[in-house]
Design a protein around this motif. Structure first.
Motif, PDB file in Angstrom:
ATOM      1  N   UNK A  84       0.829  -1.209   0.000  1.00  0.00           N
ATOM      2  CA  UNK A  84       0.000   0.000   0.000  1.00  0.00           C
ATOM      3  C   UNK A  84       0.865   1.262   0.000  1.00  0.00           C
ATOM      4  N   UNK A  85       2.173   1.118  -0.245  1.00  0.00           N
ATOM      5  CA  UNK A  85       3.126   2.228  -0.154  1.00  0.00           C
ATOM      6  C   UNK A  85       3.249   2.902  -1.517  1.00  0.00           C
ATOM      7  N   UNK A  86       2.970   4.197  -1.626  1.00  0.00           N
ATOM      8  CA  UNK A  86       2.938   4.859  -2.937  1.00  0.00           C
ATOM      9  C   UNK A  86       4.215   4.701  -3.762  1.00  0.00           C
ATOM     10  N   UNK A  87       5.396   4.980  -3.191  1.00  0.00           N
ATOM     11  CA  UNK A  87       6.637   4.908  -3.969  1.00  0.00           C
ATOM     12  C   UNK A  87       6.924   3.481  -4.433  1.00  0.00           C
ATOM     13  N   UNK A  88       6.619   2.489  -3.607  1.00  0.00           N
ATOM     14  CA  UNK A  88       6.824   1.088  -3.979  1.00  0.00           C
ATOM     15  C   UNK A  88       5.836   0.678  -5.067  1.00  0.00           C
ATOM     16  N   UNK A  89       4.580   1.120  -4.953  1.00  0.00           N
ATOM     17  CA  UNK A  89       3.572   0.804  -5.966  1.00  0.00           C
ATOM     18  C   UNK A  89       3.953   1.395  -7.320  1.00  0.00           C
ATOM     19  N   UNK A  90       4.469   2.624  -7.304  1.00  0.00           N
ATOM     20  CA  UNK A  90       4.855   3.279  -8.555  1.00  0.00           C
ATOM     21  C   UNK A  90       6.021   2.559  -9.217  1.00  0.00           C
ATOM     22  N   UNK A  91       6.991   2.076  -8.416  1.00  0.00           N
ATOM     23  CA  UNK A  91       8.165   1.398  -8.968  1.00  0.00           C
ATOM     24  C   UNK A  91       7.841   0.005  -9.478  1.00  0.00           C
ATOM     25  N   UNK A  92       7.103  -0.783  -8.710  1.00  0.00           N
ATOM     26  CA  UNK A  92       6.919  -2.195  -9.038  1.00  0.00           C
ATOM     27  C   UNK A  92       5.484  -2.573  -9.430  1.00  0.00           C
ATOM     28  N   UNK A  93       4.535  -1.639  -9.292  1.00  0.00           N
ATOM     29  CA  UNK A  93       3.142  -1.964  -9.566  1.00  0.00           C
ATOM     30  C   UNK A  93       2.743  -1.755 -11.012  1.00  0.00           C
ATOM     31  N   UNK A  94       1.512  -2.151 -11.317  1.00  0.00           N
ATOM     32  CA  UNK A  94       0.926  -1.959 -12.647  1.00  0.00           C
ATOM     33  C   UNK A  94      -0.086  -0.831 -12.593  1.00  0.00           C
ATOM     34  N   UNK A  95      -0.222  -0.039 -13.691  1.00  0.00           N
ATOM     35  CA  UNK A  95      -1.219   1.048 -13.700  1.00  0.00           C
ATOM     36  C   UNK A  95      -2.636   0.501 -13.540  1.00  0.00           C
ATOM     37  N   UNK A  96      -3.410   1.149 -12.671  1.00  0.00           N
ATOM     38  CA  UNK A  96      -4.810   0.790 -12.444  1.00  0.00           C
ATOM     39  C   UNK A  96      -5.603   2.088 -12.294  1.00  0.00           C
ATOM     40  N   UNK A  97      -6.905   2.031 -12.423  1.00  0.00           N
ATOM     41  CA  UNK A  97      -7.707   3.252 -12.210  1.00  0.00           C
ATOM     42  C   UNK A  97      -7.546   3.772 -10.783  1.00  0.00           C
ATOM     43  N   UNK A  98      -7.532   5.090 -10.654  1.00  0.00           N
ATOM     44  CA  UNK A  98      -7.428   5.702  -9.326  1.00  0.00           C
ATOM     45  C   UNK A  98      -8.766   5.551  -8.614  1.00  0.00           C
ATOM     46  N   UNK A  99      -8.732   4.876  -7.474  1.00  0.00           N
ATOM     47  CA  UNK A  99      -9.930   4.674  -6.664  1.00  0.00           C
ATOM     48  C   UNK A  99      -9.574   4.918  -5.200  1.00  0.00           C
TER      49      UNK A  99
END
Length: 609
Positions: A84-99
């Motif tokens: 749930x960490x923003x910087x980690x999600x941006x680095x390793x996550x996939x784009x999803x709709x903002x909810x």
């Protein structure tokens, strides 16, 4: 009947374990059994302040060695809350709709959450198994020292990981070290401390785990609004701080005297005991050594071996079961759901700041619960009572979280669910959280303690991998999305552990390792452990038990290659000692087990009296 008895007597006398007439060995001017009994009586009558005064140096070394577990608590809590960490999600996550559930616009899939989250657990499984052999061959001190050095190198992988795949490899490699730290520390503490202090320092391992989680929660809360790569790299980098002071501290730590006795190194064992005791209160290190020798001898009489295979033979199978279920019960009673609950907070509708603030508060509450357990519950209640009723309370709390999910669309209900996870965390650390670490270190026999703890820890690792995998799918909004209904699943599991503990978990409070050996050998019911009166030094009783568990006539078993390799490595540079051990291990015709350390005891006493 008389003929059968005579046959049994001849059978015993023919067994190589009994040739040395171990109960007649002298310790000073008295029998070994008499000295051991005197020390056992003195130890049981010792108050906690007296024990602290005499064993303050041992307490210090236990505190230091257990600090290795801080790193595991720090790292596991770090990654579990990175989802749930923003910087980690941006680095390793996939784009999803903002909810409301994905405010950064990025999210890791449930599959990758599972892979990354359980990577360290998988590595820990193999590290834990290997540790059972390593500690037997090298001793806990050397194993911890070299593991710290290796871990320092593997941290570079997770710090610089450019992709999820590289990060996964780093987590698996670090898991090897976590498995070694988590199983060595409680076993060491149980071996160097008396009955009064044993449960405190074995459960201190759990407190170190919480301290690591608390530190990581505070670090995450401090960098939660930093969106560049350093937002998650700085928390990783802080792990290099620990080896800077732990490596030199562990280097100077005394070796476990129990390990040295099993290796026939009695002179070194005595020196180690002198470093662990303060010399006050009339404690004689040589008499403490006599107790260790006597207990080791008794377990040899009861045919207790030192391999993983031996953990599943005779009454050791029951001890292994208890240790494994106690440790595994930590995970299936809701740990993977309610403990690292930041991600769950976000899924029930709380914002990022509130979620991480509650996560940090949960770790502080867990630490407070540990102190409450130390100073309020443990001095007044037995281990069994605390574990059993703590498990019952956690099952009720998890069911309430599930019931409330019907109204989770209301913000105040979401807050109630979040608060219930905090209540569960408090209850967990009052009971199974602490005792899940302490009981496995007490339950196993002294010759199999390290391997019993390793097996128990691996049950915890395996249930953690399976439970963590399922929980990610249950909670993840792109998968099953159970949200609060997940509480029902873990509530039923906690109820099952409660039923098992009521019928199978024995009371170990105020029992020496020698007494526990007798109680398990006699197959005393778990619910009668606390009230059963025994004479732990009744030679007739012990002879009867020795006949029952004699190994004579059993087919020999081919030794495993891995412990053979570790023993060769351990003896490298000690050619004279290794040769002496081989000479003392010569098996006479018709015998199948190595003779005990009786001859070494006799030689030691002859040259030290």
């Amino acid at each position: 009947m008389a003929e059968k008895t005579n046959h049994d007597i001849e059978h015993v006398e023919a067994n190589g374990n009994f040739e040395r007439n171990w109960r007649e060995e002298k310790w000073g001017d008295r029998k070994l059994s008499v000295v051991a009994q005197d020390i056992a009586i003195d130890e049981k009558h010792m108050t906690i302040p007296q024990a602290i005064k005499i064993y303050r140096k041992a307490i210090m070394w236990c505190l230091i060695i257990s600090c290795c577990v801080i790193m595991e608590g720090y790292d596991t809590n770090l990654l579990g809350n990175f989802y749930a960490y923003p910087s980690f999600q941006i680095k390793y996550g996939n784009p999803v709709p903002v909810t409301e559930q994905t405010p950064s616009g990025y999210s890791l899939t449930a599959a990758w959450q599972t892979g990354l989250g359980q990577g360290a657990g998988i590595g820990s499984i193999f590290g834990t198994i290997l540790n059972g052999w390593l500690v037997t061959a090298f001793g806990p001190r050397k194993v911890l020292l070299y593991t710290l050095c290796v871990m320092t190198c593997f941290l570079f992988i997770v710090f610089f990981a450019p992709t999820k795949e590289v990060l996964l490899v780093g987590q698996i490699l670090l898991g090897f070290e976590w498995g070694i730290f988590a199983t060595t520390s409680p076993a060491y503490a149980s071996e160097v401390l008396p009955v009064q202090l044993r449960v405190y320092m074995t459960s201190w391992t759990n407190m170190c785990f919480i301290i690591g989680q608390f530190i990581s929660a505070g670090v995450l809360r401090g960098f939660v609004h930093r969106l560049d790569a350093w937002g998650y790299r700085i928390p990783y980098a802080l792990q290099w701080i620990w080896p800077c002071f732990l490596i030199p501290a562990v280097y100077f730590a005394p070796e476990s005297p129990w390990h040295l006795v099993r290796k026939n190194r009695l002179e070194e064992a005595e020196r180690s005991i002198r470093r662990l005791q303060s010399g006050e209160g009339g404690q004689d290190p040589k008499k403490t050594l006599a107790t260790i020798v006597y207990t080791n001898n008794l377990e040899e009489q009861l045919s207790v071996g030192t391999s993983y295979y031996d953990c599943f033979k005779g009454f050791e199978l029951r001890r292994t079961e208890i240790a494994c279920v106690c440790f595994g019960g930590q995970l299936v009673c809701g740990l993977v759901f309610a403990y690292a609950s930041t991600y769950f907070f976000q899924q029930v509708g709380l914002d990022v700041d509130a979620a991480y603030s509650l996560g940090w508060g949960a770790n502080a509450l867990a630490l407070f619960a540990c102190f409450c357990n130390w100073f309020i519950l443990m001095p007044r209640f037995g281990r069994r009572t605390i574990y059993v009723w703590g498990m019952f309370a956690m099952a009720i709390e998890l069911f309430l979280i599930g019931i409330l999910n019907v109204w989770t669309s209301r913000r105040e209900v979401a807050w109630v669910q979040a608060i219930l996870t905090l209540v569960w965390t408090f209850t967990f650390q009052l009971s199974a959280g602490q005792l899940g670490w302490a009981l496995p270190a007490e339950i196993g026999s002294t010759r199999l303690r390290q391997k019993t703890v390793c097996l128990a820890r691996n049950v915890s690792n395996i249930t953690g991998v399976i439970g963590g995998t399922l929980n990610n799918y249950m909670v993840n909004p792109t998968a099953w999305n159970f949200r609060g209904y997940t509480g029902f699943v873990w509530g039923f599991c906690a109820a099952a552990v409660f039923v098992w503990a009521y019928f199978r978990l024995p009371e170990t409070k105020d029992r020496t390792f020698h007494e526990l050996d007798i109680l398990f050998a006699k197959k005393v019911s778990a619910r009668k452990f606390a009230t059963t009166q025994i004479d732990a030094f009744d030679e007739h009783d012990q002879n009867d038990l020795a006949v029952r568990y004699s190994v004579d006539g059993r087919p020999p078993r081919r030794p495993s290659m891995v412990p053979s390799v570790t023993n060769v490595l351990a003896s490298h540079g000690r050619s004279e000692e290794a040769a002496a051990q081989r000479r003392s291990s010569v098996v006479a015709e018709g015998q199948q087990r190595r003779p005990s350390i009786g001859p070494a005891v006799t030689d030691y006493l002859r040259t030290h009296n």
